[in-house]
Write an enzyme that holds these catalytic residues in place. Structure first.
Site, PDB file in Angstrom:
ATOM      1  N   HIS A 122       1.621   2.132 -11.842  1.00  0.00           N
ATOM      2  CA  HIS A 122       2.932   1.516 -11.630  1.00  0.00           C
ATOM      3  C   HIS A 122       3.012   0.796 -10.287  1.00  0.00           C
ATOM      4  O   HIS A 122       3.808  -0.105 -10.100  1.00  0.00           O
ATOM      5  CB  HIS A 122       4.027   2.589 -11.709  1.00  0.00           C
ATOM      6  CG  HIS A 122       4.146   3.221 -13.060  1.00  0.00           C
ATOM      7  ND1 HIS A 122       3.264   4.176 -13.512  1.00  0.00           N
ATOM      8  CD2 HIS A 122       5.037   3.013 -14.063  1.00  0.00           C
ATOM      9  CE1 HIS A 122       3.610   4.548 -14.733  1.00  0.00           C
ATOM     10  NE2 HIS A 122       4.680   3.851 -15.093  1.00  0.00           N
ATOM     11  N   GLU A 170       1.063  14.107  -3.541  1.00  0.00           N
ATOM     12  CA  GLU A 170       2.144  13.244  -3.057  1.00  0.00           C
ATOM     13  C   GLU A 170       2.982  13.910  -1.971  1.00  0.00           C
ATOM     14  O   GLU A 170       3.502  13.244  -1.074  1.00  0.00           O
ATOM     15  CB  GLU A 170       3.053  12.815  -4.208  1.00  0.00           C
ATOM     16  CG  GLU A 170       2.472  11.742  -5.120  1.00  0.00           C
ATOM     17  CD  GLU A 170       1.570  12.290  -6.207  1.00  0.00           C
ATOM     18  OE1 GLU A 170       1.335  13.514  -6.240  1.00  0.00           O
ATOM     19  OE2 GLU A 170       1.102  11.487  -7.045  1.00  0.00           O
ATOM     20  N   GLN A 178       4.879   8.704 -18.187  1.00  0.00           N
ATOM     21  CA  GLN A 178       5.504   9.003 -16.893  1.00  0.00           C
ATOM     22  C   GLN A 178       6.960   8.506 -16.814  1.00  0.00           C
ATOM     23  O   GLN A 178       7.433   8.144 -15.740  1.00  0.00           O
ATOM     24  CB  GLN A 178       4.681   8.393 -15.741  1.00  0.00           C
ATOM     25  CG  GLN A 178       3.304   9.042 -15.587  1.00  0.00           C
ATOM     26  CD  GLN A 178       2.387   8.279 -14.649  1.00  0.00           C
ATOM     27  OE1 GLN A 178       1.317   7.871 -15.043  1.00  0.00           O
ATOM     28  NE2 GLN A 178       2.799   8.094 -13.414  1.00  0.00           N
ATOM     29  N   GLY A 199      12.957  24.674   6.212  1.00  0.00           N
ATOM     30  CA  GLY A 199      12.087  25.847   6.397  1.00  0.00           C
ATOM     31  C   GLY A 199      11.007  25.933   5.345  1.00  0.00           C
ATOM     32  O   GLY A 199      10.651  27.027   4.882  1.00  0.00           O
TER      33      GLY A 199
HETATM   34  C1  TPP Z   1       7.763  26.407   0.105  1.00  0.00           C
HETATM   35  C2  TPP Z   1       8.209  27.770   0.512  1.00  0.00           C
HETATM   36  N1  TPP Z   1       7.929  28.824  -0.285  1.00  0.00           N
HETATM   37  C3  TPP Z   1       8.291  30.068   0.090  1.00  0.00           C
HETATM   38  C4  TPP Z   1       8.965  30.268   1.267  1.00  0.00           C
HETATM   39  C5  TPP Z   1       9.356  31.669   1.683  1.00  0.00           C
HETATM   40  N2  TPP Z   1       8.559  32.086   2.836  1.00  0.00           N
HETATM   41  C6  TPP Z   1       9.059  32.071   4.079  1.00  0.00           C
HETATM   42  S1  TPP Z   1       8.012  32.587   5.202  1.00  0.00           S
HETATM   43  C7  TPP Z   1       6.810  32.854   4.062  1.00  0.00           C
HETATM   44  C8  TPP Z   1       5.472  33.425   4.451  1.00  0.00           C
HETATM   45  C9  TPP Z   1       4.576  32.436   5.155  1.00  0.00           C
HETATM   46  O1  TPP Z   1       3.278  32.991   5.209  1.00  0.00           O
HETATM   47  P1  TPP Z   1       2.109  32.312   5.986  1.00  0.00           P
HETATM   48  O2  TPP Z   1       2.063  30.863   5.702  1.00  0.00           O
HETATM   49  O3  TPP Z   1       0.864  33.067   5.764  1.00  0.00           O
HETATM   50  O4  TPP Z   1       2.574  32.417   7.496  1.00  0.00           O
HETATM   51  P2  TPP Z   1       2.799  33.747   8.380  1.00  0.00           P
HETATM   52  O5  TPP Z   1       4.217  34.171   8.198  1.00  0.00           O
HETATM   53  O6  TPP Z   1       1.810  34.765   7.907  1.00  0.00           O
HETATM   54  O7  TPP Z   1       2.533  33.234   9.745  1.00  0.00           O
HETATM   55  C10 TPP Z   1       7.277  32.552   2.789  1.00  0.00           C
HETATM   56  C11 TPP Z   1       6.474  32.679   1.549  1.00  0.00           C
HETATM   57  C12 TPP Z   1       9.283  29.125   2.048  1.00  0.00           C
HETATM   58  N3  TPP Z   1       9.973  29.207   3.187  1.00  0.00           N
HETATM   59  N4  TPP Z   1       8.867  27.901   1.672  1.00  0.00           N
END
Ligand code: TPP
Length: 568
Positions: free
Chosen positions: A40, A61, A124, A429
């Site tokens: 596209h 992406e 798509q 976040g």
């Molecule tokens: C896309 C997404 N999925 C799930 C979450 C929920 N979440 C917040 S902190 C976290 C753990 C992150 O683990 P890691 O990347 O290993 O980092 P660490 O805390 O061990 O430093 C999760 C799954 C989120 N914030 N964003």
């Protein structure tokens, strides 16, 4: 004539819709695009080839979207991401959402099925991409007539880059992009970008000055708006003229260098000013968006009794969480300029004792960290790891913080001499953005080192981007804080549900560095703290993209996480 796409007669030069997109972007100063191909988009790709506009093509992406975000944040300008119809669009949605919540000026260009193929169940197709994007963009529009491409793409760029900035999505069907029209029928606008920062009202400036002058314990909080307005110089001049200490939130780190005597630290460290005689009484919130980075509605950072002078480009942000004593809807740099003009002729109170209080709070925090830093290992304490990273990376490194606890730990040691050097989570976040953001940071800053600090959970989301780094010769050094765990989630589970109630928060130890090596990058495993500094130096010296896989202790919880857990 039954449509503006009719080619007409004569010998005039013909252009495709894709060519018009690229010509307009060039007028807007676009020098880099991030994306992933799809049929596209072919005419846009071909025009980029003709005009030598590099496309950093990613393996997913969402990484292209995050790269465009980091590029925009790094350059304080426009980022451009280009993704194909259907799944290309759905894959980039997390980036759209992130840019929307953080007001990042990114232009997302999506392909879509041809107008002539409406309701034919073609490849798509079948998604109303504009409808899906509308609630998570500043503006989303489908372009249906080839001649209108220059006008509407220029408008999209203006919408994205004018304050309050934000993402814009332009959806262009394949037949609108591939149609050939007379180039004279679609002139490219001469002036695409606007530059008209708004100045504050003199009365508000006087009110702000009076409050700051009469304050006992004033602080300046610098936020994302101060960074985007490039207000660092003016901020520093004002802080030095008035003796008022400065704290900064996630995008404003480095506006005042970390070693400046008036720099208190990241906004969360205002929680250390907790004794009644240490609490700020007047807060100049410069481009701050109250919420996550100011601890929401509670008063752990900004006391409820404090008088707030809030400078923000978006009136919606003023008074949103906190009543303000003075609200100034204006550009933060223009406001600081106006304050500086007046500050010179004022006599400011001696703030030595208050400045000492802020310095003492910093020193106390450093002392509290010493025990963790001196702990014998292995396992490596996460604070030891981030401290070794900060000590061994080159001076002007741009750090991208991902994971959760990984970057909260890094916040304890972050030191920055220039703005735009720390790119990390905003309001969404979203874990897993790090490698994508790093691509954009490195493309925007080819001469500066880029280090991506990332959790072992986070790195899995887009681990194939080591391939993008290798193909495009982007020597990003990723340091994986490997604790075999989604640690922020695990700790939450332990505290809220109990240590024997873990489910879905543990990971396996994995050789992430070998994945990077498989893509042609530099890889190292580190399990002793004394190996980490040399590994970081070796990685940067290799000139290649790199992955350092550091085994760290899962048990410690960062002070910031304790603080955030205590906010309700
Ligand atoms: C896309 C997404 N999925 C799930 C979450 C929920 N979440 C917040 S902190 C976290 C753990 C992150 O683990 P890691 O990347 O290993 O980092 P660490 O805390 O061990 O430093 C999760 C799954 C989120 N914030 N964003």
């Amino acid at each position: 004539m039954d449509g503006e796409n009719e080619t007409g007669a004569g010998t005039m030069a013909k252009v495709t819709g894709g060519e018009l997109v690229v010509r307009t972007l060039m007028k807007a100063g676009v020098k880099n695009i991030f994306g992933l191909h799809g049929a596209h988009l072919e005419t846009i790709f071909q025009s980029c080839l003709d005009h030598k506009i590099p496309i950093t093509d990613t393996r997913h992406e969402v990484a292209a979207g995050h790269a465009a975000e980091a590029y925009a944040r790094s350059t304080r300008g426009l980022g451009v991401a280009m993704v194909t119809a259907g799944p290309g669009f759905t894959n980039v949605i997390t980036s759209l959402a992130n840019a929307y919540l953080d007001r990042t000026p990114v232009l997302y260009i999506t392909g879509s099925s041809g107008l002539a193929e409406a309701e034919t169940n073609t490849l798509q197709s079948g998604l109303d991409q504009v409808a899906i994007a509308t609630p998570i963009t500043k503006w989303a529009l489908k372009i249906t007539v080839t001649q209108t491409i220059p006008r509407l793409v220029a408008q999209a760029v203006r919408m994205a880059t004018s304050v309050p900035t934000g993402p814009v999505l332009i959806d262009i069907p394949i037949d609108v992009l591939s149609a050939q029209i007379d180039e004279e029928s679609a002139p490219i606008p001469e002036r695409v970008l606007l530059d008209s920062p708004s100045a504050p009202q003199p009365k508000a400036v006087e009110e702000a000055l009076a409050l700051l002058k009469n304050a006992k314990r004033p602080v300046i909080m610098a936020g994302v708006g101060a960074y985007f307005a490039d207000a660092g110089e003016e901020l520093r001049a004002f802080a030095e003229a008035t003796g008022i200490p400065v704290y900064s939130d996630f995008q404003a780190h480095g506006l005042l260098p970390s070693n400046h005597p008036l720099y208190g630290g990241t906004t969360h460290k205002m929680s250390d000013l907790s004794a009644p005689d240490q609490r700020p009484d007047v807060v100049l919130a410069l481009g701050v968006r109250f919420g996550l980075f100011t601890m929401g509605m509670n008063d752990k950072l900004v006391p409820l009794a404090a008088k707030i002078i809030h400078v923000e480009v978006d009136a919606k942000e003023i008074g949103r969480l906190r009543q303000v004593a003075v609200g100034i809807v204006a550009d933060p740099r223009e406001t600081m300029r106006a304050l500086n003009v007046r500050a010179k002729s004022e006599k400011w109170p001696d703030r030595a004792a208050w400045q000492q209080t802020v310095r003492n709070a910093k020193l106390e925090r450093c002392k509290r960290m010493q025990e963790d830093l001196n702990r014998p290992g292995p396992p490596i304490h996460p604070l030891q790891a981030v401290s070794a990273i900060a000590d061994n990376m080159p001076e002007d490194t741009i750090v991208v913080g991902d994971g959760a606890e990984a970057y909260h730990w890094f916040n304890e040691v972050v030191r920055q001499n220039q703005p735009g050097s720390y790119i990390t989570h905003g309001f969404l976040g979203s874990v897993g953005m790090g490698l994508g953001l790093s691509l954009g940071a490195q493309v925007a800053n080819p001469k500066r080192p880029v280090l991506c600090l990332v959790g072992d959970g986070a790195i899995g989301f887009t681990i194939a981007e080591f391939d993008t780094m290798a193909r495009h010769k982007l020597p990003i050094v990723a340091v994986v804080m490997n604790n075999h765990s989604w640690a922020a989630s695990q700790h939450f589970q332990e505290i809220v549900s109990g240590k024997n109630r873990l489910l879905g928060t543990e990971l396996r130890d994995a050789n992430y560095h070998q994945v990077a090596e498989a893509f042609g990058c530099f890889g190292r495993r580190v399990s002793k703290i004394e190996e980490l500094g040399p590994a970081i130096k070796e990685a940067f010296a290799s000139g290649k993209p790199a992955c350092i896989n550091v085994s760290i202790d899962v048990a410690p919880i960062p002070p910031e996480v304790h603080l955030l857990m205590s906010r309700h």
